[in-house]
Write a protein that holds these residues in place. Structure first.
Motif, PDB file in Angstrom:
ATOM      1  N   THR A 145       0.995  -0.800   0.025  1.00  0.00           N
ATOM      2  CA  THR A 145       0.169   0.212  -0.040  1.00  0.00           C
ATOM      3  C   THR A 145       0.969   1.145   0.236  1.00  0.00           C
ATOM      4  O   THR A 145       1.860   1.146   0.091  1.00  0.00           O
ATOM      5  CB  THR A 145      -0.522  -0.149   1.240  1.00  0.00           C
ATOM      6  N   LEU A 146       0.007   2.401  -0.356  1.00  0.00           N
ATOM      7  CA  LEU A 146       0.458   3.796   0.080  1.00  0.00           C
ATOM      8  C   LEU A 146       0.720   4.110   1.264  1.00  0.00           C
ATOM      9  O   LEU A 146       0.063   4.614   1.822  1.00  0.00           O
ATOM     10  CB  LEU A 146       0.079   4.398  -1.621  1.00  0.00           C
ATOM     11  N   ASP A 147       2.176   4.742   1.978  1.00  0.00           N
ATOM     12  CA  ASP A 147       1.985   5.015   3.140  1.00  0.00           C
ATOM     13  C   ASP A 147       1.927   6.809   3.214  1.00  0.00           C
ATOM     14  O   ASP A 147       2.921   7.266   3.150  1.00  0.00           O
ATOM     15  CB  ASP A 147       3.377   4.752   4.107  1.00  0.00           C
ATOM     16  N   VAL A 148       1.351   7.101   3.815  1.00  0.00           N
ATOM     17  CA  VAL A 148       0.797   8.942   3.779  1.00  0.00           C
ATOM     18  C   VAL A 148       2.221   9.497   4.631  1.00  0.00           C
ATOM     19  O   VAL A 148       2.213   9.790   4.246  1.00  0.00           O
ATOM     20  CB  VAL A 148      -0.325   8.970   4.263  1.00  0.00           C
ATOM     21  N   ASN A 149       2.203   8.404   5.651  1.00  0.00           N
ATOM     22  CA  ASN A 149       3.564   9.147   5.925  1.00  0.00           C
ATOM     23  C   ASN A 149       4.545   9.059   5.634  1.00  0.00           C
ATOM     24  O   ASN A 149       5.765  10.047   6.645  1.00  0.00           O
ATOM     25  CB  ASN A 149       3.140   8.307   7.391  1.00  0.00           C
ATOM     26  N   ASN A 150       4.496   8.602   4.583  1.00  0.00           N
ATOM     27  CA  ASN A 150       5.730   8.379   3.960  1.00  0.00           C
ATOM     28  C   ASN A 150       6.113   9.876   2.671  1.00  0.00           C
ATOM     29  O   ASN A 150       4.843   9.661   1.919  1.00  0.00           O
ATOM     30  CB  ASN A 150       6.271   7.439   3.052  1.00  0.00           C
TER      31      ASN A 150
END
Length: 153
Positions: A46-51
């Protein structure tokens, strides 16, 4: 150049009102974002919004979905929204994409949806509209089954 750095350049160009360069940079942002998204899909991640880099990619997909919706390419915009519900690791952003898709299912125009349902004065992670007026509950109830049907197909 990273997606994040490209967005920094894009923001400068927007302030300078350089339309041709803005379009070129956004095209490159989308190109790089699609590569990242495809990598995530292939690796079942998944895509990590914190990155920060991945947050920039989520922003690009959100802006792309809104652009498609505004251009009346509703099926394509919904497809982006459904994909992002699956690909993002953050519950608030999943819900945001879901609410925007429900707005499309309701046949609303982008501007009308923002005016009636989006609390645009509140942003999440500096760039995402995740707060909605309570009136959206009626749309959710009305279009929940259609959303589930399209999402699972």
């Amino acid at each position: 150049m990273s997606i994040l750095k490209q967005y920094e350049l894009l923001d400068k160009l927007i302030h300078q009102n350089k339309e041709d360069e803005i379009n070129e940079v956004f095209r490159k942002i989308l190109e790089d974002t699609f590569k990242l998204v495809n990598e995530k899909i292939e690796k079942e991640q998944t895509l990590d919004v914190n990155n920060p880099e991945e947050r920039a990619a989520i922003r690009a997909m959100f802006e792309y979905m809104l652009e498609l919706w505004d251009e009346k390419a509703i099926d394509e915009a919904k497809a982006v929204g459904y994909d992002m519900v699956y690909l993002v690791d953050d519950q608030k952003i999943k819900e945001m994409f879901s609410m925007f898709v429900i707005g499309m299912l309701a046949g609303l125009g982008l501007d009308e949806f923002f005016e009636k349902y989006v609390k645009s004065n509140k942003v999440y992670k500096d760039m995402f509209f995740t707060e909605f007026d309570d009136k959206i509950d009626d749309l959710v109830v009305k279009y929940r089954d259609k959303f589930k049907e399209e999402f699972s197909s």
